[in-house]
Write an enzyme that holds these catalytic residues in place. Structure first.
Site, mmCIF file in Angstrom:
data_model
loop_
_atom_site.group_PDB
_atom_site.id
_atom_site.type_symbol
_atom_site.label_atom_id
_atom_site.label_comp_id
_atom_site.label_asym_id
_atom_site.label_seq_id
_atom_site.Cartn_x
_atom_site.Cartn_y
_atom_site.Cartn_z
ATOM 1 N N SER A 1 0.786 -1.230 0.000
ATOM 2 C CA SER A 1 0.000 0.000 0.000
ATOM 3 C C SER A 1 0.821 1.285 0.000
ATOM 4 O O SER A 1 0.338 2.316 -0.448
ATOM 5 C CB SER A 1 -0.953 0.000 1.194
ATOM 6 O OG SER A 1 -0.230 -0.129 2.391
ATOM 7 N N HIS B 1 -5.669 -3.738 -1.817
ATOM 8 C CA HIS B 1 -5.462 -2.679 -2.817
ATOM 9 C C HIS B 1 -5.470 -3.229 -4.244
ATOM 10 O O HIS B 1 -5.131 -2.503 -5.178
ATOM 11 C CB HIS B 1 -4.147 -1.939 -2.549
ATOM 12 C CG HIS B 1 -4.207 -1.078 -1.324
ATOM 13 N ND1 HIS B 1 -4.630 0.233 -1.352
ATOM 14 C CD2 HIS B 1 -3.921 -1.348 -0.032
ATOM 15 C CE1 HIS B 1 -4.598 0.737 -0.131
ATOM 16 N NE2 HIS B 1 -4.163 -0.200 0.698
ATOM 17 N N LYS C 1 -12.101 -0.052 0.422
ATOM 18 C CA LYS C 1 -11.267 0.742 -0.500
ATOM 19 C C LYS C 1 -12.019 0.878 -1.831
ATOM 20 O O LYS C 1 -12.906 1.702 -1.932
ATOM 21 C CB LYS C 1 -9.895 0.120 -0.620
ATOM 22 C CG LYS C 1 -9.209 0.030 0.766
ATOM 23 C CD LYS C 1 -7.791 -0.382 0.715
ATOM 24 C CE LYS C 1 -7.250 -0.743 2.079
ATOM 25 N NZ LYS C 1 -7.260 0.329 3.073
HETATM 26 C C1 LIG Z 1 -3.199 -4.590 2.860
HETATM 27 C C2 LIG Z 1 -4.311 -4.164 3.765
HETATM 28 N N1 LIG Z 1 -4.988 -5.099 4.455
HETATM 29 C C3 LIG Z 1 -6.003 -4.778 5.281
HETATM 30 C C4 LIG Z 1 -6.379 -3.464 5.458
HETATM 31 C C5 LIG Z 1 -7.498 -3.150 6.410
HETATM 32 O O1 LIG Z 1 -8.704 -2.985 5.747
HETATM 33 P P1 LIG Z 1 -9.948 -2.398 6.530
HETATM 34 O O2 LIG Z 1 -9.828 -0.915 6.483
HETATM 35 O O3 LIG Z 1 -11.133 -2.903 5.789
HETATM 36 O O4 LIG Z 1 -9.883 -2.935 7.918
HETATM 37 C C6 LIG Z 1 -5.720 -2.460 4.757
HETATM 38 C C7 LIG Z 1 -6.118 -1.053 4.937
HETATM 39 O O5 LIG Z 1 -5.365 -0.210 5.319
HETATM 40 C C8 LIG Z 1 -4.657 -2.808 3.901
HETATM 41 O O6 LIG Z 1 -3.982 -1.873 3.208
#
Ligand SMILES: Cc1ncc(COP(=O)(O)O)c(C=O)c1O
Length: 391
Positions: free
Chosen positions: A180, A208, A239
């Site tokens: 990310s 992502h 997202k």
């Molecule tokens: C790779 C990754 N996994 C999980 C998450 C968490 O997602 P959520 O906001 O739905 O908890 C994120 C968000 O920042 C992320 O970038």
């Protein structure tokens, strides 16, 4: 010294190190433009890849769901029953991802906390990319399994580590699909090949990637044509899908096991009816058309090319995530502050989220942006970049 002195100390330290985060308040829906603390600003930092966060079709679905189901699920699904909406979402997610089954959980973070500790125990080994997301790290921390951290995106190093641990019967390789902070991709085909050789399971966090990669935004597994060869896809609805929630997609057996024993599923209430209905609407749109995904990519290509021509270093991203590399944290904070004064909302990201000396503004492109929005952003980036001697 009061009993909370340690908290005062910690907050003081954060302020002294310039790491205290003052979160801006948004007073509108999240679209290409937002009202931030009374000021209209171009939004260049949300993960609203497809512009779904305030899409009329999703909003209507959410309102209709409130009329039909109310606002809350009542309790955890295993105790109070599961709403037909959740089942519908899971079926649609599985069809979209091309897996046998899917399970809806409350967030992307929870997918990792649900899955990793359930699958892995004391006698097992987890191979995890050194730059994996915090929620993967936390999922690993909740197990007693041995943890082996492999160098970022290095499938050769992973292979060596698999060989060293080949006598451990149960193995899991877990990686972000898209990282990310830099927008680079996991070398999933090489990881899968190594996993097949060493009989390891593969789990990818596609937070992502979905809505961004693959046909109609089906994600990284589809992008690489690896259907049926990745054991678990974890994802988020917060997202590209523009809403909130998480899901795990995989074989019917894995999903059934999660439904029986995954702790976030058993001990935390389900996503709310309006959230779930909005997620269903987002999937329906993507099944029908890939227009938002194409728009996202054309915006990303346009913006990245022009930023490079202006002389900015935009890193090595393979996706619409565009890190504008600025070096020291102070430069990044100043840059972000000046952009905001000029009407562009783009947050600085510094240590510890990224390594020291690699502070940046992470620009998140969206299908919601028009070309004139992007031109406005480019003009302001150029102006502030020259002012601060970055370009
Ligand atoms: C790779 C990754 N996994 C999980 C998450 C968490 O997602 P959520 O906001 O739905 O908890 C994120 C968000 O920042 C992320 O970038």
């Amino acid at each position: 010294m009061g009993k909370y002195a340690f908290i005062d100390q910690a907050l003081d330290d954060l302020r002294k190190q310039g790491l205290y985060n003052t979160i801006r308040t948004i007073e509108s829906s999240v679209g290409a433009w937002v009202i931030v603390e009374g000021k209209r600003a171009l939004n260049m930092c949300s993960n609203n890849y497809l512009g779904f966060a305030n899409d009329e079709r999703l909003c209507t679905a959410a309102k209709d769901a409130i009329d039909g189901y109310g606002v809350g699920p009542g309790a955890v699904r295993s105790i109070a029953g599961t709403m037909s909406l959740h089942i519908e979402l899971e079926k649609k997610l599985a069809a979209f991802k091309g897996t046998e089954a899917a399970l809806s959980v409350q967030s992307g973070l929870n997918t990792n906390l649900a899955t990793i500790p359930l699958l892995m125990g004391r006698d097992d080994v987890i191979f995890t990319d050194e730059l994996n997301h915090a929620s993967i790290i936390d999922g690993c921390r909740l197990t007693k399994a041995k943890r082996v951290i492999f160098p970022h995106r290095d499938a050769d190093a992973l292979r060596v580590l698999l060989e060293e641990n080949k006598d451990i019967a149960k193995k899991l390789i877990v990686t972000d699909g898209v990282f990310s902070m830099d927008g680079d991709l996991a070398p999933l085909p090489e990881i899968v090949a190594a996993a097949e050789e060493y009989d390891a399971m593969v789990m990818v966090d596609d937070a992502h990637g979905e809505g961004v990669l693959g046909s109609h935004g089906r994600g990284i597994v589809d992008h690489f044509g690896l259907h049926g060869r990745v054991d678990i896809e974890a994802g988020t609805m917060s997202k590209a899908f523009g809403v909130m929630g998480g899901y795990v997609a995989g074989s019917a057996d894995i999903v059934d096991y999660l439904r029986q024993r995954a702790r976030p599923f058993l001990f935390s209430s389900a996503a709310t009816p309006p959230d779930v209905a909005a997620c269903i609407a987002a999937i329906d749109i993507l099944q029908e058309t890939d227009a938002p995904v194409r728009k996202l990519w054309s915006n990303a290509d346009y913006f990245k090319k022009k930023m490079t021509a202006l002389g900015f270093d935009t890193g090595h991203s393979d996706t619409p995530i565009t890190p504008v590399m600025l070096g020291e944290a102070e430069t990044a904070w100043n840059f972000s502050k000046r952009l905001f004064e000029e009407g562009v909302f783009a947050t600085a990201i510094a240590f510890p989220t990224v390594p020291q000396g690699k502070a940046r503004i992470r620009v998140m492109l969206s299908a919601a942006h028009s070309v004139s929005d992007l031109d406005f952003a480019l003009e302001k980036f150029a102006q502030v970049g020259r002012e601060l001697g970055v370009i």
